[in-house]
Design a protein around this motif. Structure first.
Motif, PDB file in Angstrom:
ATOM      1  N   LYS A 148     -73.457 -46.280  88.516  1.00  0.00           N
ATOM      2  CA  LYS A 148     -73.719 -47.866  89.056  1.00  0.00           C
ATOM      3  C   LYS A 148     -72.961 -48.258  90.098  1.00  0.00           C
ATOM      4  O   LYS A 148     -73.376 -49.022  91.022  1.00  0.00           O
ATOM      5  N   TYR A 205     -82.106 -46.696  92.267  1.00  0.00           N
ATOM      6  CA  TYR A 205     -81.233 -45.687  91.820  1.00  0.00           C
ATOM      7  C   TYR A 205     -81.720 -44.630  91.015  1.00  0.00           C
ATOM      8  O   TYR A 205     -81.107 -43.408  90.623  1.00  0.00           O
ATOM      9  N   THR A 237     -76.051 -48.041  96.827  1.00  0.00           N
ATOM     10  CA  THR A 237     -75.481 -49.213  96.687  1.00  0.00           C
ATOM     11  C   THR A 237     -74.952 -49.782  98.129  1.00  0.00           C
ATOM     12  O   THR A 237     -75.385 -51.039  98.268  1.00  0.00           O
TER      13      THR A 237
END
Length: 398
Positions: free
Chosen positions: A306, A333, A239
């Motif tokens: 996430k 991811y 992220t």
């Protein structure tokens, strides 16, 4: 867990409190070492927290106190332990019992600057897969004047563990400490010599930038500011990598950890797990069990994944992400997850489980500097490393 990861964790704790009415007080410590030191002190004093988030590196030191309770005892009979990923739980299971609850788990992967690759005439869809290829790409990047160096990573023992495990080589005897008390560090082998000869050559030729010992932030900054086109670090950076690359005007991608000589076995896990002290009253034990099950639920694991990039530990969570098309839309991811599930589950892919892990960590990191800076010869340095760590193991066990 501070920063953005800490915010995601706090959000999950708030959701648990709203759902159950059970108050949760998360107390942030400055580092994994800080958590370990305070938790060990708490176990001695009896003034213990309900849970501690302990780095997997320090698992044996905590287990060695005999003052923790296997989390499997706190879970309800209906909790599907077998839905947890076996390549993860195999590390945290000792004597056939799940000792701590895996939570924020990861492995190391390679991030790379696609824009820099293109400017240097390299194919960004074919990142390097071996140490030799990393050197070739680095030489091109530097020779073309695109970046100052090819690659960087924090000088942390975890990356040495990865080089060993990806090559299928044990770091310690007794199956990396999982089959009894480790007594020696394996340095007299082709894996160690190839890694350190490559590392020294990269440093000598200005192709590797040393950010410092345990310098995670400095390594990240070196990569995001374009001073190095490749970075070895945790999947938990996915992220942050996407956000940082956008802010710095380049396109980022990631790939599997490079192999030593082309053959790949698999990575070791990283991250942490939840440990519970023994002797807590029944009402507290029940609430802790509820919290652990909530944090390990598919919904929580998806939120955590996430929000951070750590991979989900539940197969059901992965199935739901697959069905929703999440990995297709967000392939960065998926990299660490694929690297984990495609790996062989062998003693070499289990992270070291040794009592004096912090001492061994410090010795390996300090000696690594001497080796790649040329302060000592490869064979001499590896021999000194082996001798010093063996003394630490003997001292700990006696």
């Amino acid at each position: 867990m501070g920063g953005g990861n800490g915010e995601v964790l706090q959000g999950l704790a708030d959701d648990f409190q709203s759902e159950t009415g059970i108050a949760v007080n998360l107390v942030f410590q400055d580092s994994y070492e800080g958590v370990l030191t305070k938790f060990l002190g708490a176990l001695e004093s009896g003034e213990v927290p309900d849970l501690a988030q302990i780095d997997s590196l320090f698992a044996q030191q905590v287990l060695g106190t005999g003052a923790t309770e296997p989390v499997e005892n706190l879970l309800s009979d209906s909790f599907p332990v077998d839905d947890l990923l076996p390549n993860v739980t195999s590390f945290f299971t000792v004597d056939d019992v799940l000792q701590s609850m895996p939570f924020n788990n990861s492995n190391a992967i390679m991030y790379y600057n696609r824009t820099a690759f293109e400017e240097a005439g390299l194919d960004p869809d074919s990142p390097p897969t071996s140490l030799a290829a990393v050197r070739e790409y680095s030489e091109t990047l530097v020779d073309e004047g695109v970046t100052e160096a090819g690659i960087t990573w924090p000088n942390h023992v975890w990356f040495v563990e990865h080089f060993y495990s990806v090559d299928g080589q044990l770091l310690f005897d007794a199956k990396n400490g999982h089959a009894g008390k480790a007594s020696t560090l394996y340095t007299d082998n082709p894996t160690a010599r190839r890694v350190y000869e490559w590392w020294r050559g990269m440093a000598d030729d200005g192709l590797y930038t040393n950010p410092g010992i345990e310098a995670w932030g400095e390594a990240t900054s070196t990569f995001l500011t374009g001073n190095a086109a490749m970075l070895l670090t945790s999947t938990a950076f996915v992220t942050g990598a996407r956000q940082g690359a956008k802010e710095n005007g380049f396109e980022v991608d990631n790939a599997f950890y490079p192999t030593v000589d082309g053959d790949r076995v698999g990575p070791v896990i990283g991250g942490a797990s939840w440990f519970a002290p023994s002797g807590l009253p029944d009402d507290r034990r029940a609430k802790i069990g509820q919290f652990l099950e909530f944090m390990a639920s598919p919904a929580s694991q998806i939120t955590w994944h996430k929000g951070t990039g750590y991979y989900p530990n539940r197969q059901t969570a992965i199935d739901r992400l697959e069905a929703s098309g999440w990995f297709e839309e967000n392939p960065m991811y998926r990299t660490a997850f694929d690297q984990l599930t495609e790996a062989e589950n062998t003693p070499a892919t289990k992270r070291m489980l040794v009592g004096p892990a912090r001492q061994a960590q410090t010795t390996i990191q300090n000696t690594s500097v001497q080796l790649f800076e040329g302060q000592v010869g490869i064979d001499e340095g590896l021999g000194q490393l082996k001798t010093t760590v063996e003394k630490q193991l003997n001292r700990y066990h006696s």
